[in-house]
Scaffold this motif. Structure first.
Motif, short mmCIF file in Angstrom:
data_model
loop_
_atom_site.label_atom_id
_atom_site.label_comp_id
_atom_site.label_asym_id
_atom_site.label_seq_id
_atom_site.Cartn_x
_atom_site.Cartn_y
_atom_site.Cartn_z
N ALA A 1 2.54 1.50 -3.47
CA ALA A 1 1.58 1.91 -4.52
C ALA A 1 1.34 3.40 -4.48
CB ALA A 1 0.28 1.13 -4.35
N ALA A 2 1.34 3.98 -3.30
CA ALA A 2 1.08 5.43 -3.18
C ALA A 2 2.16 6.24 -3.87
CB ALA A 2 0.99 5.82 -1.71
N ALA B 1 -1.98 -2.81 -3.98
CA ALA B 1 -1.93 -2.00 -2.76
C ALA B 1 -2.32 -2.85 -1.55
CB ALA B 1 -2.85 -0.80 -2.89
N GLU C 1 -8.89 2.04 -10.13
CA GLU C 1 -8.75 1.39 -8.84
C GLU C 1 -9.86 0.35 -8.67
OE1 GLU C 1 -10.06 2.67 -4.50
OE2 GLU C 1 -8.32 3.84 -5.15
N TYR D 1 4.07 -6.62 -6.44
CA TYR D 1 3.93 -5.20 -6.16
C TYR D 1 3.38 -4.47 -7.39
CZ TYR D 1 5.90 -4.78 -1.46
OH TYR D 1 6.10 -4.85 -0.10
N GLU E 1 0.83 -1.21 0.00
CA GLU E 1 0.00 0.00 0.00
C GLU E 1 0.86 1.26 0.00
OE1 GLU E 1 -3.78 1.94 2.45
OE2 GLU E 1 -2.64 0.26 3.31
#
Length: 949
Positions: free
Chosen positions: A660-661, A856, A761, A840, A657
């Motif tokens: 991913a950000a 994420a 998303e 990932y 997570e």
């Protein structure tokens, strides 16, 4: 690669003398090549099959089947349908030096299949030799014409006139070859000579040498000097008096400050014997050996040099796909290095004594060897078996690598031969009977994990399966090994075990346009392919059997609280951890759209290895910079005392997570997401991406990128469980647009959100009740396989994984082109299709547009299509068959294990069981992002390349 044919006849003269001893030594003249890469042409005629009936030439050494003659046979080629190429005739003319006139000369055959009759200048050299895997010799002193040409004739019968030889050697589960397949040479000895010597050198420094003598006249003294391999003398010489006519003499000594031989520290020495006649050296010979003591202590353990050892082993055929049983020293070196690279320390020679050069290499590199008399489920009779035990041991007795003898295989035991081993072996090494509880060791084959009441894991005998986790295609070997090894480490009676088998036994068939034949499903059993292509199990074994075991090895991420102290277990038998070298790196990985692969090291360091004795645990201190959490991953590399890499572990630093950000752009760019509703279809669009959601299922219906269709659809749908739509709604959320659905059944929610950047998303959740067992947990999509060209991804790789084979893959950015490999039949590795661990991000390259997925959420497997299995009854995958879930591309929390040739996965430990939901039930959740097209395009949308990582 290793065994290219040499067309120029080669005769090599050499001597057994060391540079440090002067006198008369053995003279060796090769009549053949020394291996498949130096073969010499002889005249040849075969009785039937291809190219039969006429004299031509053949490379020697070789198997005639692999040279275009006769027929190919696997398994029984004798009792039911005998091959027509039953006899091969050989002729070779050679010159013997005139200087050999007063020597004793023998002709030696390293191996010939099977019955072999030898004539020199028309005279029979001796009895027909029976047994295809053994070195034999004839005294031909009186048959030779010195300084002139001589004629060698050999008649080699594919089958033996002795029924037991055929049963033992030619009704077996391997390729059955024919001909003179190991070297042939002349050996000249001086009139008074040492025929052979037998060394018994203990790790204490005590050494006993029995020298067998011939032609004794007035020689009265024999002296032994031990040296290091560089020539330096070790201790003082020791000698013995020779009595006139004595057939043998024993020399004894005791040396101090020697280094014992073991697989971890393979220290070798040279002993030089000089036979003297009134001060004149009349013969000098040398032999390599190691100071080493082996004991099987019943109900206790296998000890080498008073240290209990565990064998991490593999079975190996002497084999190369273009030359059959004819190999070379170069191949022996390559194979031994591959075995050592898997962190193995032992090899069982299956099912016959190997080429002598493989034993030489095992001595040098450090491998424990089980040397085996041939007998695949049938045994030699006592008369011929007695001769062959003698031949095997006389050739191999001085190799320190040999720690056990095997008296045949799987019922191919003649118990009347057991005492013969001790007769010829002064070290009195234990004799085992593979598949039997014999010699103090239960070697039972192919038992189940945690077997069996009253025996094996639950008995009081030592146990060491000489065959276990039988490979087939991609099953076995590394699949289940971690469970097996963990259980063995906890049981002091576990001696270790031997995987079946090192390499696929596939031959290049000249009558099949060069195709590789693995005899259906009978021979594609290897950890490596025929040409030593590495399967995924190669690396799984390497990690599982690593002698260095970091406590965090089972974790994907370095804990945020990591303080630089890493607990390390020492799983060596003889090596203190302070002899291991540790390097570490802080690394960053390429991001989606960069087109790059491989990590970039940002900070490098070395950690001083702590002193930790074998079987102990210590702490490795790593001095990390304060800002270590800003990097992508931490990599630790361990190198053994001899410079061989043990393993390299990689731990991610950010959670998915968090990572991913840094990849997904924020909504600070231009524009917003637009929506159009067309009946049951909800169409979202932004930044030239159009996504259509089916309002009746909440699944992806259609995608376009720049107006071109991207064929990913029909997902997410559950691979296990039920789902029926309860409610769906859609709405603008700032500049994003959201489609939100809830369900009855196992699926609970599916939420889509299209960002202005074009990134899509997907969040979903599904639930299973307590103690439910399912093969798969997760969701699938459809995508046409014929449109895929490759993949680049950040995750564990590059090999696919199974639930019971998760080791041997590490984090990096990997890349592979699409292939349709069938493990064991199409050797295009690593295979493209299957399960890939801890994704990932991944970019699927297609003929339409790249499809990028960024995870994420933790612990997601990416499934890529369904691996193709062999077709046809002869290629039955047996227990390695795996039912894949519905769909083409899957995001999974739980995947399937794979079985072995003889057992389903459930028989091989906890990791082989289906996925079990906790007793209280569990809600599985995941968030992933998709981009259809080049992810770098979002940088243009942002107008700020620095906004992405």
């Amino acid at each position: 690669m290793y065994l290219s044919r040499c067309l120029v006849p080669t005769i090599i003269c050499c001597t057994c003398l060391s540079n440090h001893v002067f006198g008369q030594g053995n003279q060796i003249q090769y009549l053949s090549g020394t291996g498949g890469n130096t073969a010499v042409d002889w005249e040849f005629r075969v009785s039937g099959g291809r190219d039969s009936g006429e004299w031509s030439t053949i490379a020697v050494p070789s198997n005639w089947e692999m040279q275009g003659f006769g027929t190919y046979r696997y398994g029984d080629d004798w009792s039911h349908d005998p091959a027509p190429d039953s006899v091969g005739l050989y002729r070779f003319r050679f010159n013997v030096p005139a200087a050999w006139q007063n020597s004793k000369v023998a002709i030696v055959f390293g191996g010939s299949m099977t019955d072999t009759e030898v004539k020199i200048n028309g005279t029979l050299a001796g009895p027909v030799h029976q047994g295809g895997f053994y070195e034999f010799r004839y005294d031909v002193t009186t048959f030779l014409e010195y300084g002139r040409d001589n004629l060698l004739e050999a008649k080699v019968s594919r089958y033996s006139s002795n029924t037991s030889v055929n049963l033992a050697e030619r009704r077996a589960d391997f390729w059955l070859f024919s001909g003179i397949y190991r070297p042939v040479w002349l050996e000249a000895l001086p009139p008074q000579h040492v025929t052979r010597l037998v060394v018994d050198a203990k790790h204490t420094g005590d050494i006993s040498i029995e020298a067998f003598l011939g032609g004794m006249g007035t020689a009265e003294r024999i002296t032994a000097q031990v040296r290091e391999l560089n020539g330096k003398e070790v201790g003082s010489a020791f000698a013995a008096t020779v009595s006139p006519g004595s057939p043998s003499v024993e020399l004894r000594g005791r040396l101090t400050e020697i280094e014992p031989w073991s697989a971890e520290w393979p220290h070798l020495y040279l002993v030089e014997l000089t036979l003297e006649d009134h001060g004149e050296v009349v013969h000098a010979v040398s032999e390599r050996f190691g100071f080493r003591t082996v004991e099987v202590r019943p109900h206790d353990g296998l000890y080498v040099n008073d240290v209990r050892v565990r064998l991490k082993g593999v079975n190996r055929h002497s084999f190369w796909p273009t030359t059959g049983r004819t190999t070379s020293k170069e191949l022996s070196i390559a194979d031994a290095n591959l075995i050592k690279d898997m962190n193995m320390n032992a090899v069982r020679m299956s099912h016959y004594p190997p080429d002598n050069h493989f034993l030489d290499v095992a001595d040098s590199l450090g491998l424990y060897i089980i040397d085996e008399l041939t007998g695949w489920q049938d045994a030699y009779d006592t008369e011929v078996g007695t001769k062959l035990v003698r031949e095997m041991i006389l050739r191999d007795v001085n190799h320190p690598s040999i720690i056990l003898w095997a008296n045949g295989n799987e019922g191919g035991w003649n118990p009347k031969l057991v005492d013969e081993y001790g007769r010829w072996d002064p070290q009195q090494r234990t004799v085992i009977q593979p598949w039997d509880d014999f010699g103090g060791i239960n070697t039972s084959h192919y038992e189940a994990y945690d077997c069996c009441p009253g025996t094996f894991f639950h008995g009081d005998d030592l146990f060491m399966p000489t065959e276990f986790l039988h490979g087939l295609y991609d099953g076995g070997h590394g699949a289940g090994l971690a469970d097996w090894w963990g259980l063995m480490l906890r049981n002091p009676l576990a001696v270790g075990g031997f995987l079946w088998v090192f390499a696929d036994e596939g031959i290049v068939r000249m009558d099949m346009d060069g195709a590789i034949d693995v005899a259906g499903n009978r021979a594609p059993d290897g950890i490596l392919g025929p040409f030593r292509e590495k399967e995924g199990s190669f690396y799984a074994i390497r990690e599982t059997w690593s002698p260095v075991f970091p406590e965090l090895s089972a974790q994907d991420n370095l804990p945020p609280t990591f303080d630089g102290i890493l607990r390390i277990e020492n799983r060596y038998d003889n090596t203190d951890l302070q002899h291991v070298h540790f390097d570490w790196r802080l690394v960053d990985f390429p991001t989606p759209g960069s087109g790059d692969t491989g990590y970039t090291a940002r900070v490098n360091g070395t950690a001083e290895a702590p002193p930790v004795s074998p079987r102990g645990v210590g702490e490795l201190t790593i001095t990390l910079p304060e800002d270590w959490r800003r990097y992508d991953a931490f990599r630790l590399e361990a190198t053994d005392p001899h410079g061989r890499e043990i393993y390299a572990w990689t731990w991610m630093i950010p959670e998915p997570e968090e990572y991913a950000a840094t990849v997904i752009p924020s909504a600070d760019g231009p524009g917003s997401t637009e929506v159009h509703v067309r009946g049951d279809l909800i169409v979202l669009s932004s930044n030239d991406i159009e996504v259509t959601i089916d309002a009746t299922t909440a699944q992806l219906h259609r995608v376009t990128s720049g107006g071109a269709v991207v064929s990913l659809d029909r997902g997410p749908r559950l691979v296990s469980g039920e789902a029926s739509l309860q409610e769906i709604r859609h709405y603008a959320d700032g500049r994003d647009y959201v489609v939100q659905a809830s369900f009855h059944g196992n699926m609970r929610t599916v939420n889509w959100r299209l960002l202005p950047s074009g990134w899509l998303e997907l969040s979903y959740a599904y639930h299973f009740g307590g103690s439910t067992s399912v093969d798969y947990l997760g969701v699938s999509f459809d995508y046409p396989e014929d449109k895929v060209t490759g993949i680049r991804w950040l995750g564990k790789g590059p090999y696919r994984v199974w639930k019971n084979r998760l080791k041997g893959v590490e984090f990096d950015v990997w890349e592979k082109a699409y292939n349709d490999a069938i493990t064991g039949l199409v050797w295009d590795y690593p295979e493209f299709k299957g399960f890939h661990d801890d994704i990932y991000w991944a970019t699927l390259e297609t003929s339409e547009a790249p499809i990028t997925v960024v995870a994420a959420s933790d612990d997601l497997f990416l499934r890529l299509f369904t691996p193709r299995e062999p077709e046809g009854a002869a290629f039955d995958p047996r227990s390695t068959h795996v039912e894949f879930p519905d769909g083409d591309i899957s995001l999974l929390h739980g995947i399937a294990p794979i079985g072995t040739k003889f057992h389903t996965a459930t028989a091989h430990g906890p990791a082989g069981q289906p996925n079990t939901v906790p007793r209280s039930g569990h809600l599985y959740e995941a968030t992933v992002y998709f981009y259809f097209g080049d992810p770098a395009a979002t940088r243009q949308w942002l107008g700020d390349p620095a906004a992405t990582k």
